[in-house]
Design an enzyme around this catalytic site. Structure first.
Site, PDB file in Angstrom:
ATOM      1  N   SER A 139      40.116  28.191   4.569  1.00 19.16           N
ATOM      2  CA  SER A 139      39.895  27.239   3.577  1.00 19.16           C
ATOM      3  C   SER A 139      38.371  26.962   3.752  1.00 19.16           C
ATOM      4  O   SER A 139      37.752  27.089   4.846  1.00 19.16           O
ATOM      5  CB  SER A 139      40.709  26.015   3.823  1.00 19.16           C
ATOM      6  OG  SER A 139      40.659  25.319   5.091  1.00 19.16           O
TER       7      SER A 139
ATOM      8  N   LEU B 286      35.580  27.232   1.941  1.00 19.19           N
ATOM      9  CA  LEU B 286      34.871  28.113   2.075  1.00 19.19           C
ATOM     10  C   LEU B 286      33.617  27.935   0.888  1.00 19.19           C
ATOM     11  O   LEU B 286      32.580  28.564   0.751  1.00 19.19           O
ATOM     12  CB  LEU B 286      35.266  29.694   1.621  1.00 19.19           C
ATOM     13  CG  LEU B 286      35.730  30.524   2.686  1.00 19.19           C
ATOM     14  CD1 LEU B 286      36.455  31.751   2.255  1.00 19.19           C
ATOM     15  CD2 LEU B 286      34.536  30.725   3.658  1.00 19.19           C
ATOM     16  N   GLY B 287      33.955  26.928  -0.028  1.00 20.78           N
ATOM     17  CA  GLY B 287      33.162  26.645  -1.180  1.00 20.78           C
ATOM     18  C   GLY B 287      33.429  26.988  -2.257  1.00 20.78           C
ATOM     19  O   GLY B 287      32.679  27.227  -3.178  1.00 20.78           O
TER      20      GLY B 287
ATOM     21  N   GLY C 101      36.851   1.128  -0.022  1.00 16.54           N
ATOM     22  CA  GLY C 101      37.785   1.323   0.954  1.00 16.54           C
ATOM     23  C   GLY C 101      39.276   0.486   0.741  1.00 16.54           C
ATOM     24  O   GLY C 101      39.068  -0.270  -0.048  1.00 16.54           O
TER      25      GLY C 101
ATOM     26  N   MET D 116      35.036  -2.776  -2.094  1.00 14.97           N
ATOM     27  CA  MET D 116      35.287  -3.474  -0.773  1.00 14.97           C
ATOM     28  C   MET D 116      33.939  -4.075  -0.141  1.00 14.97           C
ATOM     29  O   MET D 116      34.058  -5.141   0.325  1.00 14.97           O
ATOM     30  CB  MET D 116      36.081  -2.534   0.546  1.00 14.97           C
ATOM     31  CG  MET D 116      36.073  -3.308   1.718  1.00 14.97           C
ATOM     32  SD  MET D 116      37.348  -2.413   3.009  1.00 14.97           S
ATOM     33  CE  MET D 116      38.863  -2.984   2.379  1.00 14.97           C
TER      34      MET D 116
ATOM     35  N   LEU E 188      31.693  -5.345  -2.065  1.00 16.50           N
ATOM     36  CA  LEU E 188      31.358  -6.828  -2.769  1.00 16.50           C
ATOM     37  C   LEU E 188      32.710  -7.689  -2.379  1.00 16.50           C
ATOM     38  O   LEU E 188      32.281  -8.742  -2.072  1.00 16.50           O
ATOM     39  CB  LEU E 188      31.855  -6.308  -4.312  1.00 16.50           C
ATOM     40  CG  LEU E 188      32.051  -7.741  -5.373  1.00 16.50           C
ATOM     41  CD1 LEU E 188      31.490  -7.452  -6.578  1.00 16.50           C
ATOM     42  CD2 LEU E 188      33.579  -8.227  -5.419  1.00 16.50           C
TER      43      LEU E 188
ATOM     44  N   GLU F  23      28.863   5.613  -8.106  1.00 13.18           N
ATOM     45  CA  GLU F  23      28.552   7.108  -7.678  1.00 13.18           C
ATOM     46  C   GLU F  23      29.384   8.138  -8.350  1.00 13.18           C
ATOM     47  O   GLU F  23      28.918   9.171  -8.482  1.00 13.18           O
ATOM     48  CB  GLU F  23      28.918   7.386  -6.126  1.00 13.18           C
ATOM     49  CG  GLU F  23      30.298   6.831  -5.569  1.00 13.18           C
ATOM     50  CD  GLU F  23      30.490   5.282  -5.182  1.00 13.18           C
ATOM     51  OE1 GLU F  23      31.433   5.330  -4.365  1.00 13.18           O
ATOM     52  OE2 GLU F  23      29.679   4.514  -5.545  1.00 13.18           O
TER      53      GLU F  23
END
Length: 541
Positions: free
Chosen positions: A13, A15-16, A352, A380, A382, A509
């Site tokens: 796993s 590997l991209g 979070g 979180m 904020l 984001e």
């Protein structure tokens, strides 16, 4: 009719596959094709929303409120596509739907089996909404040989025969490891991986071979011969300095031309200059800014993947390099914040859940506020900012969040669940999830940054600023500069007395892209660089 590209992985796993799928989508888009990308994961969880970030990585939130795999973030950052609830499918969702139908009698008393009931449901999810696209790229999670993946692999095997021959393409991402003691690349892991696919009834059309070193002519010939593919279908994807270089690497290897040829598509002109420009900016920055990210899921950086990329986007837009200092929030509970934060150019507290590390985050906010260091708080972050302000400016020493303590332990829950007038345990399981509209206050810093009256951003949180404390916070100098007009919740806060202090309930984001960095991250990096220059001028450097 859409054409389908199925991306599978072998050997191991990570590997991209997600980056490969996203890069191929970008290359096909550059030729004018409309592309959708989807992730099918074999685990039995209904979705990743309740899984630990330490085990699964970031939970990416789509506009329609789907809590999806982090690869959805790659898809959105590399292409024009907007992922949605159709973009992230798990075995859990498939089995849940089939069992629900069985209980309603929709199978008319038939014995429900993996074939055809599970495989038919998977097909339905693959083809849902596909008529709006030229090409649908489907990444199958896990690796060939995982028992959980078998229903998905059987489904895509069937689709090769359900559709026209050149409407389906199998792309297999595999590893060609370099054995240092032997001084050579080894093809056996790839051969074994492809043999497992052949046993299932799938013959890869294209191999994307991950490696540390370039594949020699002999290695390419060997892979082509033993894996039953043409030599031009052996694509070498070497490790790159940045993930945004991968589309260029794959294009140089001829991946997009090979895909177009095998799918019987029209060869079109393309322009990859924007990818070349961003790689140049990443490799040749004019300076560096350091960002302290005070978090709690630091065992794996995948937990903050979109945030890391958004910081990079903001830095690249300003011809800068971003140096992220990962700081464990719990350590700021044990030692003075100055030991960790004095040398950085800005401070960021990410999203979070839970009480762990919260006091350390509050200490980080206090350091940023009192030392006039650029600060950005997310979700979180904020909440930590509001609690810190309530404690140290409003002098409410017991100010807390409902997530941190039961109400009987505090008279001042400045952060509470949605119905903040009365604590309601049952509300803890509900979240604001997906896109919501925020109105921006005239004359505020965020209004200047966004340069618009309203913004639509993606949320993932249970708690809100308690409106009972809103007037007191504003009277003490906190500016609530963004509001959800429909619900009355506060979405953005800032401090006008500070050089750059902004915190948001939403996660900006999720909408940042390399060629279109999010305005807040762009402005945050600009503020950090200005702070760095001011420090250097004061010190005489």
């Amino acid at each position: 009719m859409a054409k389908y590209i199925f991306v599978t992985g072998g050997v191991l796993s990570s590997l991209g596959k997600g980056i490969t799928a996203a890069s191929l989508g970008a290359l096909l888009e550059s030729r004018g094709y409309k592309v959708a990308l989807r992730k099918f994961d074999p685990y039995l969880n209904y979705g990743p929303g309740t899984m630990s970030p330490l085990q699964h990585g970031e939970i990416f939130v789509t506009a329609d409120g789907c809590e999806g795999d982090l690869d959805l973030g790659h898809y959105e950052r590399f292409t024009k596509t907007n992922t949605d609830k159709h973009s992230d499918i798990t075995s859990g969702k498939i089995y849940y739907t089939v069992i629900e139908r069985e209980r309603k009698g929709e199978y008319l008393g038939a014995t429900v089996q993996v074939i055809p009931h599970i495989t038919d449901e998977i097909k339905g999810c693959i083809t849902a909404g596909a008529e709006d696209y030229d090409i649908v790229i489907v990444e199958i999670g896990g690796t060939v040989g995982d028992i959980e993946s078998l229903p998905f692999l059987e489904t895509i095997r069937q689709m090769k025969f359900d559709l026209k021959e050149n409407d389906v393409l199998f792309l297999h991402v595999t590893l060609v490891p370099y054995i240092k003691s032997a001084g050579e690349l080894k093809t056996k892991p790839t051969q074994h991986s492809v043999r497992q696919l052949h046993e299932i009834g799938i013959s890869p059309d294209i191999l994307v071979c991950r490696s540390e070193y370039p594949l020699s002519e002999g290695v390419r010939n060997k892979l082509a011969l033993f894996c039953n593919v043409g030599k031009s279908s052996v694509i070498n994807c070497m490790d790159a300095a940045t993930i945004y270089q991968v589309p260029l690497v794959l294009n140089e290897e001829g991946l997009d031309s090979e895909v177009i040829k095998k799918l019987g598509l029209e060869e079109r002109e393309y322009d990859l200059s924007k990818w070349q420009d961003i790689v140049k900016r990443i490799k040749q920055p004019k300076d560096t800014v350091s960002v302290a990210v005070v978090g709690k899921y630091l065992e794996t950086k995948d937990a903050y993947l979109s945030l890391t990329e958004a910081l990079l986007h903001g830095a690249v837009a300003n011809y800068l390099k971003v140096d992220i200092k990962w700081i464990d929030a719990e350590k700021l509970e044990e030692k003075m914040a100055s030991e960790y934060l004095s040398s950085v150019d800005c401070i960021l507290i990410p999203a979070g859940f839970g009480e762990r590390g919260m006091e350390g985050k509050i200490n980080a906010v206090n350091f940023a506020r009192t030392k006039d260091i650029p600060f950005l708080g997310i979700s979180m972050g904020l909440q930590a900012a509001v609690i810190e302000y309530a404690r140290n400016v409003l002098k409410l020493e017991d100010a807390r969040s409902a997530e941190m303590t039961k109400p009987e332990h505090s008279q001042n829950l400045v952060i509470d669940y949605k119905h903040d007038e009365h604590y309601n345990e049952e509300m803890g399981a509900s979240m604001r999830l997906g896109s919501y509209v925020t109105s921006l206050m005239e004359g505020s810093l965020v209004k200047e940054i966004y340069n618009t009256d309203t913004v639509t951003e993606r949320h993932r949180h249970r708690l809100e600023i308690n409106n009972k404390y809103r007037n007191a916070l504003e009277s003490a100098g906190m500016v609530i500069s963004g509001n959800n007009e429909e619900s009355g919740f506060a979405d953005i806060i800032e401090l006008s007395s500070h050089r750059w202090f902004i915190a948001t309930q939403f996660c900006p984001e999720f909408q940042s892209k390399p060629f279109n960095p999010h305005p807040l991250y762009n402005a945050f990096i600009q503020a950090a660089y200005k702070y760095k220059q001011d420090k250097n001028n004061l010190s005489g450097d």
